[in-house]
Design a protein around this motif. Structure first.
Motif, PDB file in Angstrom:
ATOM      1  N   VAL A   1      38.976   9.250  33.804  1.00  0.00           N
ATOM      2  CA  VAL A   1      40.093  10.344  33.967  1.00  0.00           C
ATOM      3  C   VAL A   1      40.976   9.882  35.133  1.00  0.00           C
ATOM      4  CG1 VAL A   1      40.396  12.755  34.606  1.00  0.00           C
ATOM      5  CG2 VAL A   1      38.247  11.961  33.658  1.00  0.00           C
ATOM      6  N   THR A   2      42.366   9.835  34.699  1.00  0.00           N
ATOM      7  CA  THR A   2      43.414   9.377  35.588  1.00  0.00           C
ATOM      8  C   THR A   2      44.398  10.589  35.987  1.00  0.00           C
ATOM      9  OG1 THR A   2      44.837   8.491  34.192  1.00  0.00           O
ATOM     10  CG2 THR A   2      42.976   6.972  34.990  1.00  0.00           C
ATOM     11  N   PRO A   3      45.342  10.552  36.840  1.00  0.00           N
ATOM     12  CA  PRO A   3      46.180  11.427  36.791  1.00  0.00           C
ATOM     13  C   PRO A   3      47.261  11.448  35.654  1.00  0.00           C
ATOM     14  CG  PRO A   3      46.375  10.497  39.073  1.00  0.00           C
ATOM     15  CD  PRO A   3      45.321   9.872  38.069  1.00  0.00           C
TER      16      PRO A   3
ATOM     17  N   ALA B   1      27.740  14.840  33.375  1.00  0.00           N
ATOM     18  CA  ALA B   1      27.887  14.474  34.898  1.00  0.00           C
ATOM     19  C   ALA B   1      29.531  14.277  34.898  1.00  0.00           C
ATOM     20  CB  ALA B   1      27.204  13.410  35.444  1.00  0.00           C
ATOM     21  N   TRP B   2      29.913  14.321  36.150  1.00  0.00           N
ATOM     22  CA  TRP B   2      31.402  13.817  36.430  1.00  0.00           C
ATOM     23  C   TRP B   2      31.442  13.516  37.945  1.00  0.00           C
ATOM     24  CZ3 TRP B   2      30.394  19.058  35.055  1.00  0.00           C
ATOM     25  CH2 TRP B   2      30.717  20.063  35.724  1.00  0.00           C
ATOM     26  N   SER B   3      32.707  12.940  38.322  1.00  0.00           N
ATOM     27  CA  SER B   3      32.894  12.787  39.675  1.00  0.00           C
ATOM     28  C   SER B   3      33.402  14.021  40.624  1.00  0.00           C
ATOM     29  CB  SER B   3      34.217  11.635  39.947  1.00  0.00           C
ATOM     30  OG  SER B   3      33.780  10.477  39.060  1.00  0.00           O
ATOM     31  N   THR B   4      32.740  14.409  41.404  1.00  0.00           N
ATOM     32  CA  THR B   4      32.787  15.607  42.067  1.00  0.00           C
ATOM     33  C   THR B   4      34.396  15.697  42.676  1.00  0.00           C
ATOM     34  OG1 THR B   4      30.688  15.712  43.037  1.00  0.00           O
ATOM     35  CG2 THR B   4      31.955  17.028  44.012  1.00  0.00           C
ATOM     36  N   SER B   5      35.147  14.536  42.774  1.00  0.00           N
ATOM     37  CA  SER B   5      36.387  14.731  43.201  1.00  0.00           C
ATOM     38  C   SER B   5      37.217  15.291  42.115  1.00  0.00           C
ATOM     39  CB  SER B   5      36.669  13.214  43.840  1.00  0.00           C
ATOM     40  OG  SER B   5      36.440  12.344  42.567  1.00  0.00           O
ATOM     41  N   LEU B   6      36.948  15.161  40.855  1.00  0.00           N
ATOM     42  CA  LEU B   6      37.721  15.863  39.938  1.00  0.00           C
ATOM     43  C   LEU B   6      37.817  17.146  39.919  1.00  0.00           C
ATOM     44  CD1 LEU B   6      36.342  13.855  36.913  1.00  0.00           C
ATOM     45  CD2 LEU B   6      38.391  13.487  37.980  1.00  0.00           C
ATOM     46  N   ARG B   7      39.203  17.724  39.460  1.00  0.00           N
ATOM     47  CA  ARG B   7      39.372  18.892  39.390  1.00  0.00           C
ATOM     48  C   ARG B   7      39.049  19.623  37.870  1.00  0.00           C
ATOM     49  NH1 ARG B   7      44.428  16.941  40.544  1.00  0.00           N
ATOM     50  NH2 ARG B   7      45.399  17.874  38.644  1.00  0.00           N
ATOM     51  N   VAL B   8      38.142  20.691  37.720  1.00  0.00           N
ATOM     52  CA  VAL B   8      37.870  21.002  36.595  1.00  0.00           C
ATOM     53  C   VAL B   8      38.410  22.503  36.106  1.00  0.00           C
ATOM     54  CG1 VAL B   8      35.541  21.338  35.350  1.00  0.00           C
ATOM     55  CG2 VAL B   8      35.816  19.857  37.051  1.00  0.00           C
ATOM     56  N   GLN B   9      38.692  22.566  34.728  1.00  0.00           N
ATOM     57  CA  GLN B   9      38.866  23.885  34.074  1.00  0.00           C
ATOM     58  C   GLN B   9      38.078  24.075  33.105  1.00  0.00           C
ATOM     59  OE1 GLN B   9      43.136  23.868  33.451  1.00  0.00           O
ATOM     60  NE2 GLN B   9      43.793  24.054  35.517  1.00  0.00           N
ATOM     61  N   MET B  10      37.658  25.250  32.995  1.00  0.00           N
ATOM     62  CA  MET B  10      36.754  25.791  31.804  1.00  0.00           C
ATOM     63  C   MET B  10      37.574  26.818  30.854  1.00  0.00           C
ATOM     64  SD  MET B  10      33.173  27.742  31.963  1.00  0.00           S
ATOM     65  CE  MET B  10      32.244  26.694  32.459  1.00  0.00           C
ATOM     66  N   GLN B  11      37.663  26.326  29.532  1.00  0.00           N
ATOM     67  CA  GLN B  11      38.566  27.128  28.727  1.00  0.00           C
ATOM     68  C   GLN B  11      37.767  27.111  27.458  1.00  0.00           C
ATOM     69  OE1 GLN B  11      42.047  24.888  28.505  1.00  0.00           O
ATOM     70  NE2 GLN B  11      41.254  23.149  27.354  1.00  0.00           N
ATOM     71  N   SER B  12      38.131  28.233  26.557  1.00  0.00           N
ATOM     72  CA  SER B  12      37.612  28.216  25.274  1.00  0.00           C
ATOM     73  C   SER B  12      38.777  28.542  24.202  1.00  0.00           C
ATOM     74  CB  SER B  12      36.795  29.709  24.776  1.00  0.00           C
ATOM     75  OG  SER B  12      36.358  29.737  23.712  1.00  0.00           O
ATOM     76  N   GLN B  13      38.898  27.161  23.763  1.00  0.00           N
ATOM     77  CA  GLN B  13      40.187  27.537  22.537  1.00  0.00           C
ATOM     78  C   GLN B  13      39.877  28.309  21.428  1.00  0.00           C
ATOM     79  OE1 GLN B  13      42.974  25.970  23.340  1.00  0.00           O
ATOM     80  NE2 GLN B  13      42.473  24.543  25.082  1.00  0.00           N
ATOM     81  N   THR B  14      40.874  29.155  21.057  1.00  0.00           N
ATOM     82  CA  THR B  14      40.745  30.247  19.991  1.00  0.00           C
ATOM     83  C   THR B  14      41.790  30.263  19.374  1.00  0.00           C
ATOM     84  OG1 THR B  14      40.849  32.241  20.988  1.00  0.00           O
ATOM     85  CG2 THR B  14      38.697  31.377  21.134  1.00  0.00           C
TER      86      THR B  14
ATOM     87  N   PHE C   1      38.971  17.975  32.641  1.00  0.00           N
ATOM     88  CA  PHE C   1      38.794  17.111  33.930  1.00  0.00           C
ATOM     89  C   PHE C   1      40.050  16.520  34.242  1.00  0.00           C
ATOM     90  CE2 PHE C   1      34.745  17.137  31.774  1.00  0.00           C
ATOM     91  CZ  PHE C   1      33.775  17.438  32.805  1.00  0.00           C
ATOM     92  N   MET C   2      40.440  16.541  35.381  1.00  0.00           N
ATOM     93  CA  MET C   2      41.989  16.005  36.043  1.00  0.00           C
ATOM     94  C   MET C   2      41.751  15.423  37.404  1.00  0.00           C
ATOM     95  SD  MET C   2      43.796  19.328  34.807  1.00  0.00           S
ATOM     96  CE  MET C   2      42.668  20.408  35.312  1.00  0.00           C
ATOM     97  N   GLY C   3      42.397  14.493  37.457  1.00  0.00           N
ATOM     98  CA  GLY C   3      42.235  13.757  38.827  1.00  0.00           C
ATOM     99  C   GLY C   3      42.170  12.320  38.521  1.00  0.00           C
TER     100      GLY C   3
END
Length: 252
Positions: free
Chosen positions: A157-159, A172-185, A205-207
């Motif tokens: 993951v990169t900017p 798992a993921w790097s704790t430093s990442l920003r995370v959003q949870m979503q449901s695409q409908t 995941f972003m960052g």
């Protein structure tokens, strides 16, 4: 006695953590530093080793009771070699550094005893509205052995390049990442998982960091159950969802 089985002899390594094969972990203990391993994961050992139940703090016990997320660990101490495995799952050794590691507790096989872990709610940790998902945040500097169903995919993951993944496939993921949870409908199928696609909650995941995804959205097949019916099950939530249906099996 002769057999091709004699080709599968012990791996000789100077490393503390080494893979005997992709489904069996070899850990060397020198009598000074213990490791914490998943309860019941020892398949063999050599030397003078002891195995004791690991004490959980009051906070860890309360978090386990409230969320169902946590680690059932045993402390391995002494001098010798221990071999660890769980349901013939693929094993991967990860070096945790200052960035930290966020992981679903179901996929942790072993870790250095000096590492620290806490239960976090992805919702509250990252300010996300929605259904919430509990994971473990592991911090410190040391090694963690993770398990996956099959060979996983490590996504960078990169900017400039963020990653979306099915929440049930993320390990798992790097704790430093920003995370959003979503449901695409879609508007025509808002009460179904991703309309008619069968997909449910996603993590974005972003960052700067990594996200580890396995080629499976269910726990191991030995005790996997058919997903329940109803609205909650369709969105993977509650006791009728994938996580609820797998409570109490060998991985939970």
């Amino acid at each position: 006695m002769q057999s091709p089985l004699f080709a599968h002899t012990e791996v000789q390594s100077q490393d503390r953590y080494a893979l005997q094969n992709d489904k069996l972990l070899r850990v060397s203990l020198n009598g000074h530093e213990d490791i914490l391993a998943r309860q019941g994961s020892m398949v063999a050992y050599q030397g003078m080793l002891e195995f004791d139940g690991e004490y959980q703090t009051g906070g860890q016990q309360r978090a386990r009771a409230m969320t169902g997320e946590g680690l059932s660990l045993m402390r391995c101490s002494g001098q010798g070699t221990v071999y660890l495995a769980n349901l013939a799952q693929s094993i991967h050794i990860v070096d945790v550094d200052h960035d930290g590691l966020t992981v679903d507790g179901a996929y942790v096989l072993a870790l250095d005893s000096h590492l620290h872990w806490d239960v976090i709610n992805v919702d509250s940790q990252y300010g996300i509205s929605g259904s919430g998902k509990y994971n473990l945040a592991i911090s410190g500097q040391g090694k963690v052995a993770l398990m996956t169903s099959g060979q996983p995919l490590m996504m960078q993951v990169t900017p400039e390049k963020y990653v979306n993944a099915d929440a049930d496939a993320v390990v798992a993921w790097s704790t430093s990442l920003r995370v959003q949870m979503q449901s695409q409908t879609s508007s025509s199928g808002v009460w179904r998982r991703r309309g008619n696609t069968g997909e449910g909650w996603e993590l974005s995941f972003m960052g700067q960091g990594f996200a580890l995804v396995q080629p499976s959205e269910m726990l191991p097949p030995q005790n996997a159950m058919v997903q329940g019916q109803g609205l909650a099950a369709q969105f993977g939530m509650g006791q009728q969802g994938v996580h609820g249906q797998n409570q109490g099996n060998a991985w939970s």
